[in-house]
Write a protein that holds these residues in place. Structure first.
Motif, short mmCIF file in Angstrom:
data_model
loop_
_atom_site.label_atom_id
_atom_site.label_comp_id
_atom_site.label_asym_id
_atom_site.label_seq_id
_atom_site.Cartn_x
_atom_site.Cartn_y
_atom_site.Cartn_z
N VAL A 172 2.20 18.01 -4.53
CA VAL A 172 0.99 17.23 -4.22
C VAL A 172 1.14 16.76 -2.78
CG1 VAL A 172 -0.30 15.13 -4.72
CG2 VAL A 172 0.59 16.52 -6.59
N ILE A 173 0.19 17.13 -1.94
CA ILE A 173 0.29 16.86 -0.51
C ILE A 173 -0.92 16.07 -0.02
CG2 ILE A 173 1.82 18.79 0.02
CD1 ILE A 173 -0.60 20.46 0.77
N CYS A 174 -0.65 14.99 0.70
CA CYS A 174 -1.70 14.13 1.24
C CYS A 174 -1.50 13.97 2.75
CB CYS A 174 -1.67 12.76 0.57
SG CYS A 174 -2.15 12.81 -1.17
N PRO A 175 -2.58 13.72 3.52
CA PRO A 175 -2.50 13.71 4.98
C PRO A 175 -2.09 12.37 5.59
CG PRO A 175 -4.77 13.56 4.32
CD PRO A 175 -3.98 13.68 3.04
N HIS A 176 -0.92 11.88 5.28
CA HIS A 176 -0.36 10.65 5.85
C HIS A 176 -1.33 9.48 5.69
CE1 HIS A 176 2.68 9.17 9.11
NE2 HIS A 176 2.36 8.21 8.27
N VAL A 177 -1.64 9.18 4.44
CA VAL A 177 -2.62 8.13 4.14
C VAL A 177 -2.03 6.98 3.31
CG1 VAL A 177 -4.64 9.63 4.32
CG2 VAL A 177 -3.44 9.48 2.13
N ALA A 178 -0.71 6.86 3.28
CA ALA A 178 -0.09 5.85 2.42
C ALA A 178 -0.57 4.43 2.74
CB ALA A 178 1.43 5.92 2.51
N SER A 179 -0.82 4.14 4.00
CA SER A 179 -1.26 2.80 4.38
C SER A 179 -2.78 2.67 4.42
CB SER A 179 -0.69 2.42 5.75
OG SER A 179 -1.21 3.26 6.77
N ALA A 180 -3.50 3.71 3.99
CA ALA A 180 -4.94 3.76 4.18
C ALA A 180 -5.73 3.02 3.10
CB ALA A 180 -5.42 5.21 4.28
N THR A 181 -5.53 1.70 3.05
CA THR A 181 -6.45 0.86 2.29
C THR A 181 -7.20 0.01 3.32
OG1 THR A 181 -5.03 -1.08 2.01
CG2 THR A 181 -4.78 0.72 0.41
N HIS A 182 -8.36 -0.50 2.94
CA HIS A 182 -9.16 -1.28 3.90
C HIS A 182 -8.37 -2.47 4.44
CE1 HIS A 182 -12.79 1.02 3.21
NE2 HIS A 182 -12.64 0.88 1.89
N ALA A 235 0.83 -1.21 0.00
CA ALA A 235 0.00 0.00 0.00
C ALA A 235 0.86 1.26 0.00
CB ALA A 235 -0.93 0.00 1.22
N THR A 236 1.93 1.25 0.78
CA THR A 236 2.79 2.44 0.86
C THR A 236 3.55 2.66 -0.44
OG1 THR A 236 3.00 2.10 3.24
CG2 THR A 236 4.57 3.59 2.20
N SER A 237 4.04 1.59 -1.03
CA SER A 237 4.75 1.75 -2.31
C SER A 237 3.78 2.16 -3.42
CB SER A 237 5.51 0.48 -2.68
OG SER A 237 4.65 -0.64 -2.76
N ASP A 238 2.54 1.66 -3.37
CA ASP A 238 1.52 2.12 -4.31
C ASP A 238 1.30 3.63 -4.19
OD1 ASP A 238 1.09 -0.45 -5.24
OD2 ASP A 238 -0.81 -0.74 -4.19
N MET A 239 1.26 4.09 -2.94
CA MET A 239 1.02 5.52 -2.71
C MET A 239 2.17 6.36 -3.23
SD MET A 239 -1.12 7.69 -1.59
CE MET A 239 -1.28 9.36 -0.95
N ALA A 240 3.38 5.86 -3.07
CA ALA A 240 4.54 6.58 -3.61
C ALA A 240 4.40 6.75 -5.12
CB ALA A 240 5.83 5.85 -3.25
N TRP A 241 3.94 5.70 -5.78
CA TRP A 241 3.71 5.80 -7.23
C TRP A 241 2.56 6.74 -7.55
CZ3 TRP A 241 6.57 4.97 -11.22
CH2 TRP A 241 7.66 4.10 -11.11
N ALA A 242 1.51 6.71 -6.73
CA ALA A 242 0.38 7.62 -6.96
C ALA A 242 0.84 9.07 -6.86
CB ALA A 242 -0.73 7.34 -5.94
N LEU A 243 1.67 9.37 -5.88
CA LEU A 243 2.20 10.72 -5.73
C LEU A 243 3.10 11.08 -6.91
CD1 LEU A 243 3.07 10.65 -1.93
CD2 LEU A 243 1.34 12.10 -3.00
#
Length: 333
Positions: free
Chosen positions: A281-291, A104-112
């Protein structure tokens, strides 16, 4: 069991169910907010175990107040909020939740990376504001990703996962780490380089180092000035590894093309000026935020706590030296 535990913020149901199944008393912060320092201290006294978040500081004072506590089970992979040597000195186990949030965290890095490079947030805002009047050749041009060079700072679990996902874009991978990553070298032809080389040659730099005294401001003015003016910086690790004031200046002055951030130096506060920059692009510390990821983190935190209360070794123990310590705390029967 007659265990008495405290949870500093409501966790996803799988973790809470596990705690309720094994513990007699499970008290939870009733507020949908961070605890104040005094609330935290008031609620950990007399507990057999405590589930903490990154927002709680576990230090000498907390260890003394939590006079019966056997374990601080941190609901995070990082544990820079916990003074581990002090906990060990007091015979208290510390655990974290690694592994379950890698993808999830590596996915978020790619999303950013994609969001800032292709100006997705910026163009979305433009369209919603009713400013779009039709296609134009020069509108919202961004950077290219395919075939470019990806630099990984910290090639551990998450850094490795981030690098592996670059295969779809045929990227060259450089990495900087204390240890050689033979897996990345074999699978991707990745090259281990020194920090300066990585910052000078990469088109994208993704930061995955852990936060400690040696990595605070790992990326500062010096590193930012080394980067290409067309390069992008991504951070999903911990906020203080980047000198945020220097980053705001670099983004304003065009030293680098942009940044994608999920964590901040003075979280939850932002460095003045950062929120107004279109190239961040700024997000509120949600890299691990998948269900699934947050459920798995909750389950692992609960499993760690229950194991410690049983006198067993927690699955993801941070301070193994405490297990054989003569003053190791155990639940009094």
């Amino acid at each position: 069991m007659g265990w008495n535990v405290y949870v500093t913020r409501l966790l996803p149901k799988p973790g809470m169910d596990l705690l309720h199944k094994h513990c007699e008393v499970v008290d939870v912060n009733p507020h949908d907010r961070m605890l104040t320092r005094q609330e935290f201290l008031d609620n950990i006294k007399g507990r057999d175990g405590v589930v903490t978040l990154l927002t709680e500081r576990v230090d000498e004072e907390a260890c003394q107040v939590a006079d019966k506590t056997v374990i601080f089970a941190n609901y995070a992979v990082g544990f820079n909020n916990v003074d581990v040597p002090t906990c060990t000195k007091h015979g208290i186990i510390v655990s974290n939740t690694p592994g379950v949030l890698t993808e999830a965290t590596s996915d978020m890095a790619w999303a950013l990376l994609f969001s800032v490079t292709r100006r997705i947030v910026e163009s979305d805002k433009f369209l919603r504001a009713g400013k779009y009047e039709g296609w134009a050749p020069m509108m919202f041009r961004g950077g290219d990703i395919a075939g470019r060079t990806l630099g990984i700072c910290g090639a551990g679990r998450i850094g490795t996962a981030m690098a592996m996902k670059s295969r779809g874009w045929n990227m060259k991978v450089l990495y900087c780490d204390l240890y050689r990553n033979e897996f990345l070298e074999k699978e991707l032809g990745a090259k281990q380089v020194d920090k300066d080389t990585l910052f000078k040659e990469s088109d994208f730099i993704s930061v995955h180092v852990s936060l400690d005294a040696g990595t605070k401001h790992y990326v500062g003015e010096r590193e930012l000035r080394m980067m290409k003016p067309t390069a992008y910086l991504i951070n999903t690790s911990r906020g203080p590894v980047i000198d945020e004031q220097a980053l705001v200046h670099a983004l304003r002055e065009g030293w680098i093309a942009g940044a994608g951030l999920d964590v901040y130096e003075y979280e939850p506060l932002l460095m003045p000026g950062l929120a107004g920059l279109d190239n961040a692009v700024i997000c509120p510390h949600v890299a691990s935020a998948t269900h699934k990821t947050r459920d798995d983190m909750a389950t692992l935190a609960a499993e760690n706590l229950i194991a410690a209360l049983k006198g067993e070794k927690p699955p993801t123990l941070v301070n193994p030296d405490v297990l054989n310590a003569p003053n190791r705390r155990k639940v009094k029967k």
